[in-house]
Scaffold this motif. Structure first.
Motif, mmCIF file in Angstrom:
data_model
loop_
_atom_site.group_PDB
_atom_site.id
_atom_site.type_symbol
_atom_site.label_atom_id
_atom_site.label_comp_id
_atom_site.label_asym_id
_atom_site.label_seq_id
_atom_site.Cartn_x
_atom_site.Cartn_y
_atom_site.Cartn_z
ATOM 1 N N UNK A 1 -19.796 7.817 13.013
ATOM 2 C CA UNK A 1 -19.857 8.636 11.807
ATOM 3 C C UNK A 1 -18.537 9.322 11.519
ATOM 4 N N UNK A 2 -18.367 9.724 10.279
ATOM 5 C CA UNK A 2 -17.123 10.356 9.881
ATOM 6 C C UNK A 2 -16.109 9.318 9.410
ATOM 7 N N UNK A 3 -15.146 9.780 8.650
ATOM 8 C CA UNK A 3 -14.118 8.878 8.120
ATOM 9 C C UNK A 3 -12.733 9.466 8.358
ATOM 10 N N UNK B 1 -13.717 -0.648 7.584
ATOM 11 C CA UNK B 1 -12.542 -0.263 6.809
ATOM 12 C C UNK B 1 -12.813 -0.629 5.360
ATOM 13 N N UNK B 2 -12.741 0.370 4.501
ATOM 14 C CA UNK B 2 -13.074 0.188 3.074
ATOM 15 C C UNK B 2 -14.457 -0.453 2.903
ATOM 16 N N UNK B 3 -15.386 -0.063 3.792
ATOM 17 C CA UNK B 3 -16.759 -0.527 3.676
ATOM 18 C C UNK B 3 -17.043 -1.872 4.296
ATOM 19 N N UNK B 4 -16.031 -2.538 4.907
ATOM 20 C CA UNK B 4 -16.236 -3.858 5.500
ATOM 21 C C UNK B 4 -16.052 -3.778 7.005
ATOM 22 N N UNK B 5 -16.911 -4.464 7.726
ATOM 23 C CA UNK B 5 -16.910 -4.366 9.183
ATOM 24 C C UNK B 5 -15.712 -5.074 9.801
ATOM 25 N N UNK B 6 -15.082 -4.408 10.750
ATOM 26 C CA UNK B 6 -13.950 -4.977 11.491
ATOM 27 C C UNK B 6 -14.243 -4.843 12.979
ATOM 28 N N UNK B 7 -13.546 -5.649 13.782
ATOM 29 C CA UNK B 7 -13.758 -5.631 15.241
ATOM 30 C C UNK B 7 -12.428 -5.422 15.944
ATOM 31 N N UNK C 1 7.321 -14.640 3.994
ATOM 32 C CA UNK C 1 5.899 -14.491 4.280
ATOM 33 C C UNK C 1 5.385 -13.217 3.611
ATOM 34 N N UNK C 2 4.177 -13.262 3.019
ATOM 35 C CA UNK C 2 3.604 -12.035 2.437
ATOM 36 C C UNK C 2 3.184 -11.063 3.533
ATOM 37 N N UNK C 3 3.212 -9.799 3.187
ATOM 38 C CA UNK C 3 2.913 -8.753 4.180
ATOM 39 C C UNK C 3 2.258 -7.592 3.437
ATOM 40 N N UNK C 4 1.148 -7.116 3.966
ATOM 41 C CA UNK C 4 0.426 -5.995 3.344
ATOM 42 C C UNK C 4 0.597 -4.751 4.200
ATOM 43 N N UNK C 5 1.007 -3.665 3.578
ATOM 44 C CA UNK C 5 1.116 -2.359 4.234
ATOM 45 C C UNK C 5 0.491 -1.347 3.286
ATOM 46 N N UNK C 6 -0.696 -0.847 3.652
ATOM 47 C CA UNK C 6 -1.422 -0.002 2.704
ATOM 48 C C UNK C 6 -2.408 0.920 3.423
ATOM 49 N N UNK C 7 -2.582 2.111 2.865
ATOM 50 C CA UNK C 7 -3.591 3.040 3.381
ATOM 51 C C UNK C 7 -4.987 2.494 3.100
ATOM 52 N N UNK C 8 -5.925 2.813 3.982
ATOM 53 C CA UNK C 8 -7.314 2.392 3.812
ATOM 54 C C UNK C 8 -8.228 3.444 4.422
ATOM 55 N N UNK C 9 -9.500 3.369 4.067
ATOM 56 C CA UNK C 9 -10.485 4.314 4.559
ATOM 57 C C UNK C 9 -11.176 3.742 5.788
ATOM 58 N N UNK C 10 -11.070 4.456 6.911
ATOM 59 C CA UNK C 10 -11.631 3.998 8.190
ATOM 60 C C UNK C 10 -12.920 4.769 8.464
ATOM 61 N N UNK C 11 -14.030 4.027 8.579
ATOM 62 C CA UNK C 11 -15.319 4.638 8.900
ATOM 63 C C UNK C 11 -15.597 4.457 10.388
#
Length: 372
Positions: A103-105, A158-164, A89-99
């Motif tokens: 405010x603040x990141x 995260x990276x400019x896209x909304x997450x919940x 199975x593919x698996x992603x493990x990577x740093x990302x920018x959390x907004x």
């Protein structure tokens, strides 16, 4: 040996400083290295809380889970068909920018699983189902405040896209960037152009037994030199070792433990030396009566030995008590038997060395000194 014990008992006030110094050194060393191990178990949490029967396939030369480079999903074909091995199975493990919502990141670390192989074991079945929704995430409750998240169903970017946020867990505490669990689809969307098409970070092949996983890993290592292959245990150890050496924290803690050893050794040497000088007339009398010098030397060494034994015996409950207090405060202290045994051996070596140093004063004692 019996005489040295009697001497220690009757002169306990004189030798107590040495026993305390030995105990201090042992406590410091054991706690320092226990804290070191506890600290760096955090770096491998995603590996330690997934199925141990998994084989991790990553980019060539990767040493830690947070250092993987993109690999083609076509590597799936390299695993082929093996008895007792599920399709990778593919698996992603990577740093990302959390907004943060307010405010603040900050940095976070995405853990994007495709199926069941890469899911941390602390997730509930309800949370696993919730993560199948696009852009749903889960994080450890200890990191929520840091990331500005106060409740489930709150949104961020995260990276400019909304997450919940669809849930929180315990036991996924991070050392640097908080772990953010999501589906492989969500992680791919969040990574966007940062992850080339038809690429992932890891492939996870789940085997039916740990022995099968070890055999598969060995086979793939021998067959393909352009990718890294680990069992879960191997990758966990490699990740901890990398962080230990990269941050130099191990060296810093080692120096602190060495300082404690030197301080304890100096106090023990001084205690034995002073005690030997104070007993100079008794030793001179023994020499005048024809007692061989080697017997006195052995007595001094046995005194050093027993000081080490008593110091270690005193240190053990203190270490356990302090470690329990640290765990209650949320700090992990791992007191493996290797740490306790190594601490005891090093401490005993220090005590014996102190006894050898104290022998210098015995060599200068002569029976004629009784006439002065």
């Amino acid at each position: 040996m019996g005489y040295s014990l009697q001497t220690l008992w009757h002169e306990k006030a004189r030798y107590s400083a040495g026993v305390g110094a030995v105990a201090f050194s042992a406590v410091l060393m054991a706690l320092q290295f226990g804290l070191l191990l506890g600290l760096f178990t955090i770096t491998s949490i995603p590996l330690d809380h997934t199925d141990p029967r998994i084989v991790w396939i990553g980019s060539k030369g990767v040493e830690a889970i947070d250092l993987g480079q993109p690999i083609p999903i076509s590597y799936l074909g390299r695993v082929g068909e093996h008895s007792g091995v599920l399709p990778p199975e593919p698996y992603i493990a990577n740093f990302a920018n959390f907004q943060k919502p307010d405010g603040g990141t900050d940095l976070c670390f995405l853990l994007g699983h495709f199926g069941n192989a890469g899911i941390p074991d602390m997730l509930t079945s309800e949370q696993r189902t919730a993560l199948t929704e696009p852009f749903a995430i889960v994080m450890d409750e200890s990191d929520m405040k840091r990331m500005g998240m106060t409740a489930v169903n709150q949104t961020a970017k995260i990276n400019g896209k909304e997450v919940r946020l669809v849930g929180s867990v315990k036991g996924l505490k991070s050392l640097a960037a908080p772990w953010v669990i999501c589906s492989h689809y969500t992680a791919s969307e969040l990574m966007g152009a940062l992850l080339p098409p038809d690429h992932t970070k890891y492939l996870l092949a789940k085997c039916d037994t740990p022995e099968r996983a070890a055999d598969l890993a060995a086979h793939l290592k021998a067959e393909y030199s352009d990718m890294a292959v680990y069992t879960s245990g191997e990758f966990s150890t490699s990740t901890r070792t990398y962080w230990l050496l990269r941050t130099k924290a191990g060296i810093a803690i080692g120096y602190a433990a060495l300082l404690g050893l030197l301080v304890g050794g100096a106090v023990t040497v001084q205690t034995l030396y002073a005690a030997t000088i104070a007993s100079a007339k008794e030793y001179a009398t023994l020499f005048a009566l024809g007692i061989p010098r080697w017997r006195v030397y052995v007595t001094v060494l046995f005194q050093a030995f027993w000081i080490g034994i008593f110091g270690i015996a005193l240190a053990y409950p203190v270490v356990q008590l302090l470690a329990a207090g640290a765990r209650a405060a949320g700090t992990q202290v791992i007191l493996r038997w290797e740490i306790m045994t190594g601490t005891a051996l090093i401490t005993m070596g220090m005590s014996v060395f102190a006894g050898l140093f104290a022998l210098r004063s015995v060599r200068g004692i002569e029976p004629i000194s009784l006439l002065r």
